[in-house]
Design an enzyme around this catalytic site. Structure first.
Site, PDB file in Angstrom:
ATOM      1  N   ASP A  13       0.810  -1.229   0.000  1.00  0.00           N
ATOM      2  CA  ASP A  13       0.000   0.000   0.000  1.00  0.00           C
ATOM      3  C   ASP A  13       0.840   1.273   0.000  1.00  0.00           C
ATOM      4  O   ASP A  13       0.427   2.312   0.533  1.00  0.00           O
ATOM      5  CB  ASP A  13      -0.971   0.012   1.205  1.00  0.00           C
ATOM      6  N   GLY A  15       1.511   3.049  -2.541  1.00  0.00           N
ATOM      7  CA  GLY A  15       1.068   3.957  -3.599  1.00  0.00           C
ATOM      8  C   GLY A  15       1.544   3.486  -4.972  1.00  0.00           C
ATOM      9  O   GLY A  15       1.685   4.293  -5.897  1.00  0.00           O
ATOM     10  N   LYS A  16       1.755   2.164  -5.103  1.00  0.00           N
ATOM     11  CA  LYS A  16       2.279   1.609  -6.358  1.00  0.00           C
ATOM     12  C   LYS A  16       1.361   1.930  -7.537  1.00  0.00           C
ATOM     13  O   LYS A  16       1.825   2.325  -8.607  1.00  0.00           O
ATOM     14  CB  LYS A  16       2.438   0.083  -6.234  1.00  0.00           C
ATOM     15  N   GLY A  40      -4.573  -4.202  -3.840  1.00  0.00           N
ATOM     16  CA  GLY A  40      -5.564  -3.161  -4.137  1.00  0.00           C
ATOM     17  C   GLY A  40      -4.783  -1.920  -4.514  1.00  0.00           C
ATOM     18  O   GLY A  40      -4.161  -1.310  -3.657  1.00  0.00           O
ATOM     19  N   HIS A  41      -4.752  -1.597  -5.800  1.00  0.00           N
ATOM     20  CA  HIS A  41      -3.936  -0.476  -6.285  1.00  0.00           C
ATOM     21  C   HIS A  41      -4.851   0.666  -6.719  1.00  0.00           C
ATOM     22  O   HIS A  41      -5.653   0.508  -7.639  1.00  0.00           O
ATOM     23  CB  HIS A  41      -3.039  -0.939  -7.443  1.00  0.00           C
ATOM     24  N   GLN A 230       1.920  -6.075  -3.198  1.00  0.00           N
ATOM     25  CA  GLN A 230       2.369  -6.186  -1.793  1.00  0.00           C
ATOM     26  C   GLN A 230       3.663  -5.381  -1.611  1.00  0.00           C
ATOM     27  O   GLN A 230       3.848  -4.396  -2.300  1.00  0.00           O
ATOM     28  CB  GLN A 230       2.558  -7.648  -1.376  1.00  0.00           C
TER      29      GLN A 230
HETATM   30  P1  GDP Z   1      -0.794   0.366  -3.502  1.00  0.00           P
HETATM   31  O1  GDP Z   1      -1.382  -0.916  -3.061  1.00  0.00           O
HETATM   32  O2  GDP Z   1       0.678   0.437  -3.273  1.00  0.00           O
HETATM   33  O3  GDP Z   1      -1.149   0.724  -4.931  1.00  0.00           O
HETATM   34  O4  GDP Z   1      -1.434   1.491  -2.574  1.00  0.00           O
HETATM   35  P2  GDP Z   1      -2.996   1.619  -2.165  1.00  0.00           P
HETATM   36  O5  GDP Z   1      -3.750   2.123  -3.344  1.00  0.00           O
HETATM   37  O6  GDP Z   1      -3.482   0.386  -1.519  1.00  0.00           O
HETATM   38  O7  GDP Z   1      -2.888   2.690  -0.994  1.00  0.00           O
HETATM   39  C1  GDP Z   1      -2.344   3.937  -1.195  1.00  0.00           C
HETATM   40  C2  GDP Z   1      -3.407   5.001  -0.863  1.00  0.00           C
HETATM   41  O8  GDP Z   1      -2.803   6.268  -0.755  1.00  0.00           O
HETATM   42  C3  GDP Z   1      -4.453   5.144  -1.947  1.00  0.00           C
HETATM   43  O9  GDP Z   1      -5.667   5.523  -1.360  1.00  0.00           O
HETATM   44  C4  GDP Z   1      -3.890   6.269  -2.814  1.00  0.00           C
HETATM   45  O10 GDP Z   1      -4.908   6.976  -3.508  1.00  0.00           O
HETATM   46  C5  GDP Z   1      -3.261   7.134  -1.776  1.00  0.00           C
HETATM   47  N1  GDP Z   1      -2.066   7.886  -2.181  1.00  0.00           N
HETATM   48  C6  GDP Z   1      -1.080   7.539  -3.053  1.00  0.00           C
HETATM   49  N2  GDP Z   1      -0.088   8.471  -3.057  1.00  0.00           N
HETATM   50  C7  GDP Z   1      -0.474   9.420  -2.176  1.00  0.00           C
HETATM   51  C8  GDP Z   1       0.146  10.629  -1.687  1.00  0.00           C
HETATM   52  O11 GDP Z   1       1.244  11.002  -2.076  1.00  0.00           O
HETATM   53  N3  GDP Z   1      -0.546  11.329  -0.739  1.00  0.00           N
HETATM   54  C9  GDP Z   1      -1.762  10.936  -0.278  1.00  0.00           C
HETATM   55  N4  GDP Z   1      -2.356  11.678   0.649  1.00  0.00           N
HETATM   56  N5  GDP Z   1      -2.354   9.814  -0.699  1.00  0.00           N
HETATM   57  C10 GDP Z   1      -1.719   9.048  -1.616  1.00  0.00           C
HETATM   58  P1  IMO Z   2      -0.916  -4.179  -2.251  1.00  0.00           P
HETATM   59  O1  IMO Z   2      -0.482  -4.714  -3.590  1.00  0.00           O
HETATM   60  C1  IMO Z   2      -0.956  -4.604   2.076  1.00  0.00           C
HETATM   61  C2  IMO Z   2      -1.109  -8.683   3.692  1.00  0.00           C
HETATM   62  C3  IMO Z   2      -2.377  -9.098   4.377  1.00  0.00           C
HETATM   63  C4  IMO Z   2      -1.820 -10.109   5.362  1.00  0.00           C
HETATM   64  C5  IMO Z   2      -0.701 -10.780   4.591  1.00  0.00           C
HETATM   65  C6  IMO Z   2      -1.117 -12.082   3.925  1.00  0.00           C
HETATM   66  O2  IMO Z   2      -2.223  -3.467  -2.303  1.00  0.00           O
HETATM   67  O3  IMO Z   2       0.162  -3.393  -1.607  1.00  0.00           O
HETATM   68  P2  IMO Z   2      -2.667 -12.764   1.884  1.00  0.00           P
HETATM   69  O4  IMO Z   2      -4.035 -12.318   1.488  1.00  0.00           O
HETATM   70  O5  IMO Z   2      -1.615 -12.460   0.864  1.00  0.00           O
HETATM   71  O6  IMO Z   2      -2.625 -14.181   2.326  1.00  0.00           O
HETATM   72  O7  IMO Z   2      -2.304 -11.884   3.201  1.00  0.00           O
HETATM   73  O8  IMO Z   2      -0.313  -9.851   3.587  1.00  0.00           O
HETATM   74  N1  IMO Z   2      -1.304  -8.173   2.308  1.00  0.00           N
HETATM   75  C7  IMO Z   2      -1.221  -6.870   1.957  1.00  0.00           C
HETATM   76  N2  IMO Z   2      -1.022  -5.771   2.740  1.00  0.00           N
HETATM   77  N3  IMO Z   2      -1.061  -4.484   0.729  1.00  0.00           N
HETATM   78  C8  IMO Z   2      -1.235  -5.569  -0.049  1.00  0.00           C
HETATM   79  O9  IMO Z   2      -1.212  -5.509  -1.395  1.00  0.00           O
HETATM   80  C9  IMO Z   2      -1.361  -6.841   0.572  1.00  0.00           C
HETATM   81  N4  IMO Z   2      -1.562  -8.104   0.118  1.00  0.00           N
HETATM   82  C10 IMO Z   2      -1.509  -8.896   1.190  1.00  0.00           C
HETATM   83  O10 IMO Z   2      -3.000  -8.012   5.023  1.00  0.00           O
HETATM   84  O11 IMO Z   2      -1.229  -9.441   6.462  1.00  0.00           O
HETATM   85 MG    MG Z   3      -2.931  -1.615  -1.803  1.00  0.00          MG
END
Ligand code: GDP
Ligand code: IMO
Ligand code: MG
Length: 427
Positions: A13, A15-16, A40-41, A230
């Site tokens: 998470d 911000g990929k 979840g991206h 991840q």
């Molecule tokens: P990912 O799994 O690495 O793609 O990240 P997620 O989408 O799960 O979580 C990142 C969250 O932070 C999302 O809600 C993005 O919209 C948000 N986000 C990404 N970059 C920034 C940033 O620079 N600032 C803020 N405030 N939010 C950001």
């Molecule tokens: P993105 O790509 C954050 C965590 C789960 C749990 C552990 C194992 O959005 O960054 P699993 O479902 O793989 O068996 O869960 O890994 N986890 C993540 N945490 N971002 C993710 O993906 C994750 N995918 C799995 O919360 O602790």
């Molecule tokens: Mg995510």
């Protein structure tokens, strides 16, 4: 040309999705190499917000090719929903999405198994996203899995039934009433029927030998960006086992998950938040159980993109970051969410750990015992999410960036100061 990589260097998470979308105009092909719908991206632009689970984050550019590689595992039910949501916004992944024939399928009974295993662990539960990730990768390694390239075979249903029966025999050894388990709110039979319906959507996506495709693209001068899911600290080998996911999230996963030779890997972007978060169980040395942690969660909207669970928050951990830089050969760092730290008077950065009274500067096997040693820095007391040029960055943030660069020895090439595409500074 070589393949560049963008991957998370914390616990996911980072911000990929946002940054891959920002970098997509500079590449011809965007490819996912591991993980599944546990990811979840999030991508935001033009006041719209999308959350992708399986489809690469380059999908919003119709002229770019998106590839789901052999190292990914895929749930047709979730993929179908994802495609429908994109279709509703006028985006048609059928036109620019390709999938490896070798990608493994997540069966409904894999999801049931995931839930059973987690329930049986009680307090020791991993905090899985319950998407069937662990059981599906287990079957892949056990040589029992079913691949996308088999969905049109006459023997497909027979193979499916055999694997499902096997799963039910395992489940029968646990003392649970299986009827009580729900998958995405549905009972097993209903979910299974919808899963089979969703195969029709999957069949419309062009299947390829993705290793040949990607290598041919590179040979013909096309540029490829591999998108991680991840983060490094959730890697099956190097994360805080057993509180990890079931794939290699590190750069080595690009080689096995796409069929790219190590010598063909180019720049490796390591993306991190200006602080740390973790969702699910497991060691987290800089975790904050106080008002600062809550402030980060509120300001950063730190709730899981896939499960909605609150994320645990803490200060930036340079010990873990340096470990991830070493494992991945990071050439460029990308820092996100600096805007979330606006308003903190003082900031802390973890530069070492103490374990049983001894100070160490490397990420240890016993990470559950690590207590952080902090370096304190001045905060920046102004909003910064409107800043678009490096020259306008306040001094305290510039100091924060310089400190991280000096400690890690790697340059921060991109700074993200908000969720929108436009809130990005190339340095
Ligand atoms: P990912 O799994 O690495 O793609 O990240 P997620 O989408 O799960 O979580 C990142 C969250 O932070 C999302 O809600 C993005 O919209 C948000 N986000 C990404 N970059 C920034 C940033 O620079 N600032 C803020 N405030 N939010 C950001
Ligand atoms: P993105 O790509 C954050 C965590 C789960 C749990 C552990 C194992 O959005 O960054 P699993 O479902 O793989 O068996 O869960 O890994 N986890 C993540 N945490 N971002 C993710 O993906 C994750 N995918 C799995 O919360 O602790
Ligand atoms: Mg995510």
């Amino acid at each position: 040309m070589k393949t560049d990589v963008l991957l998370g260097v914390q616990w996911g998470d980072e911000g990929k999705g946002k940054v891959v979308d920002v970098l997509t105009p500079g590449y011809d092909v965007i490819a996912r190499f591991q993980g599944g719908p546990n990811a979840g991206h999030t991508i935001e632009f033009d006041q719209k917000k999308f959350i992708l689970h399986t489809i690469p984050s380059g999908i919003f550019y119709p002229e770019k090719t998106n590839v789901i590689g052999n190292g990914v595992i895929i749930d047709p039910f979730i993929l179908k929903k994802e495609i429908e949501q994109l279709n509703a916004e006028g985006i048609d992944p059928e036109q620019n999405l390709l999938i490896s024939k070798k990608t493994h399928l997540i069966l409904p009974s894999h999801r049931l198994l995931d839930a059973v295993y987690e329930t049986s662990k009680g307090k020791q539960k991993i905090g899985s996203t319950l998407k069937g990730i662990g059981p599906t990768y287990t079957d892949k390694v056990a040589r029992l899995g079913i691949r996308v390239g088999e969905i049109n075979d006459t023997a497909f249903k027979e193979k499916y039934d055999k694997l499902k029966e096997r799963h039910f025999r395992i489940i029968a050894s646990y003392p649970y009433d299986i009827k009580a388990f729900r998958i995405d709110g549905l009972d097993f039979e209903t979910y299974e029927a919808q899963w089979f319906d969703a195969l029709a959507t999957l069949k419309k996506i062009k299947q390829i030998d993705s290793e040949h495709f990607i290598n041919r693209q590179m040979e013909s001068g096309k540029s490829v960006l591999a998108e991680g899911a991840q983060g490094t600290m959730l890697d099956i080998d190097f994360g805080s086992y057993p509180f990890v996911t079931s794939s290699n999230t590190i750069c080595a996963g690009v080689c096995s998950g796409l069929g790219i030779a190590p010598s063909k890997v180019g720049r490796v972007f390591g993306i991190f938040k200006a602080y740390c978060t973790r969702v699910g169980s497991g060691p987290f040395p800089t975790e904050l159980d106080d008002d600062d942690g809550l402030k980060m969660r509120d300001a950063g909207h730190e709730y899981g993109s896939t499960t909605g669970r609150p994320r645990r928050c803490g200060w930036l951990d340079l010990v873990a970051l340096k470990y991830a830089i070493m494992l991945n050969g990071i050439t460029d760092l990308v820092m996100t969410k600096g805007d979330v730290l606006s308003g903190f008077e003082k900031l802390k950065v973890c530069t070492a750990y103490q374990i049983n009274g001894k100070t160490i500067d490397h990420y240890p096997f016993e990470s559950d015992l690590a207590k952080p040693v902090y370096h304190e820095m001045e905060g920046w007391n102004t909003p910064i999410d409107h800043i678009r040029n490096a020259e306008d960055i306040p001094n305290a943030l510039a100091d924060y960036i310089r400190f991280i660069e000096n400690e890690t020895g790697v340059k921060i090439s991109i700074v993200s100061l908000g969720p929108d595409r436009k809130q990005t500074i190339m340095i």
